[in-house]
Scaffold this motif. Sequence first.
Motif, short mmCIF file in Angstrom:
data_model
loop_
_atom_site.label_atom_id
_atom_site.label_comp_id
_atom_site.label_asym_id
_atom_site.label_seq_id
_atom_site.Cartn_x
_atom_site.Cartn_y
_atom_site.Cartn_z
N TYR A 43 -104.29 47.69 -7.22
CA TYR A 43 -104.02 49.10 -6.93
C TYR A 43 -102.63 49.27 -6.33
N VAL A 44 -102.24 48.39 -5.43
CA VAL A 44 -100.91 48.45 -4.82
C VAL A 44 -99.84 48.28 -5.89
N ALA A 45 -100.03 47.32 -6.78
CA ALA A 45 -99.06 47.08 -7.84
C ALA A 45 -98.94 48.29 -8.76
N GLN A 46 -100.05 48.87 -9.13
CA GLN A 46 -100.02 50.05 -10.00
C GLN A 46 -99.39 51.24 -9.29
N SER A 47 -99.64 51.38 -8.00
CA SER A 47 -99.05 52.49 -7.23
C SER A 47 -97.53 52.37 -7.18
N PHE A 48 -97.06 51.17 -6.89
CA PHE A 48 -95.61 50.97 -6.83
C PHE A 48 -94.98 51.12 -8.21
N LEU A 49 -95.66 50.70 -9.24
CA LEU A 49 -95.15 50.85 -10.60
C LEU A 49 -95.03 52.33 -10.98
N LEU A 50 -96.06 53.10 -10.69
CA LEU A 50 -96.02 54.54 -11.00
C LEU A 50 -94.96 55.25 -10.18
N ALA A 51 -94.89 54.96 -8.89
CA ALA A 51 -93.90 55.61 -8.03
C ALA A 51 -92.47 55.24 -8.47
N GLY A 52 -92.26 54.00 -8.78
CA GLY A 52 -90.95 53.58 -9.27
C GLY A 52 -90.60 54.23 -10.59
N SER A 53 -91.57 54.40 -11.44
CA SER A 53 -91.33 55.06 -12.72
C SER A 53 -90.98 56.52 -12.53
N ILE A 54 -91.65 57.18 -11.61
CA ILE A 54 -91.36 58.60 -11.36
C ILE A 54 -89.93 58.76 -10.85
N PHE A 55 -89.56 57.98 -9.83
CA PHE A 55 -88.22 58.11 -9.28
C PHE A 55 -87.16 57.60 -10.24
N GLY A 56 -87.43 56.51 -10.93
CA GLY A 56 -86.45 55.93 -11.84
C GLY A 56 -86.21 56.79 -13.06
N LEU A 57 -87.26 57.36 -13.62
CA LEU A 57 -87.11 58.21 -14.80
C LEU A 57 -86.34 59.47 -14.47
N ASP A 58 -86.57 60.05 -13.33
CA ASP A 58 -85.84 61.24 -12.92
C ASP A 58 -84.36 60.94 -12.76
N GLN A 59 -84.03 59.81 -12.16
CA GLN A 59 -82.63 59.41 -12.00
C GLN A 59 -81.98 59.15 -13.36
N TYR A 60 -82.70 58.52 -14.26
CA TYR A 60 -82.18 58.24 -15.60
C TYR A 60 -81.88 59.54 -16.35
N ILE A 61 -82.75 60.52 -16.23
CA ILE A 61 -82.54 61.81 -16.89
C ILE A 61 -81.34 62.52 -16.29
N ARG A 62 -81.17 62.44 -14.97
CA ARG A 62 -79.99 63.06 -14.33
C ARG A 62 -78.70 62.44 -14.84
N ILE A 63 -78.68 61.13 -15.00
CA ILE A 63 -77.47 60.45 -15.49
C ILE A 63 -77.17 60.88 -16.92
N ILE A 64 -78.18 60.96 -17.76
CA ILE A 64 -77.97 61.37 -19.14
C ILE A 64 -77.46 62.81 -19.20
N ASN A 65 -78.06 63.70 -18.42
CA ASN A 65 -77.63 65.11 -18.41
C ASN A 65 -76.18 65.24 -17.92
N LYS A 66 -75.80 64.41 -16.95
CA LYS A 66 -74.43 64.45 -16.44
C LYS A 66 -73.45 64.01 -17.53
N LYS A 67 -73.81 62.99 -18.33
CA LYS A 67 -72.95 62.53 -19.40
C LYS A 67 -72.83 63.56 -20.51
N ILE A 68 -73.92 64.27 -20.79
CA ILE A 68 -73.89 65.29 -21.84
C ILE A 68 -73.01 66.47 -21.44
N ARG A 69 -73.08 66.85 -20.18
CA ARG A 69 -72.28 68.00 -19.71
C ARG A 69 -70.80 67.68 -19.67
N ASN A 70 -70.43 66.43 -19.48
CA ASN A 70 -69.00 66.05 -19.40
C ASN A 70 -68.49 65.73 -20.73
#
Length: 70
Positions: A43-70
Amino acid sequence: MENQKGFKISQYACAVLLIVSSIALVAYQVVAIDDVASGLLYYVAQSFLLAGSIFGLDQYIRIINKKIRN
């Protein structure tokens, strides 16, 4: 836009609550029985995996959007 902001807040809240709940459950088991069950470790491993995916995916999308706008 307002709906998306509420959605992000709920995602972050879910991720943080998952991490906090997993840490709390481990602490409870260590105090109660001086051991941590393998199912709880899963359960701990799955929790950290999901939380990391939520934060990591959001950051990845922000980086892509920043590159598209520039």
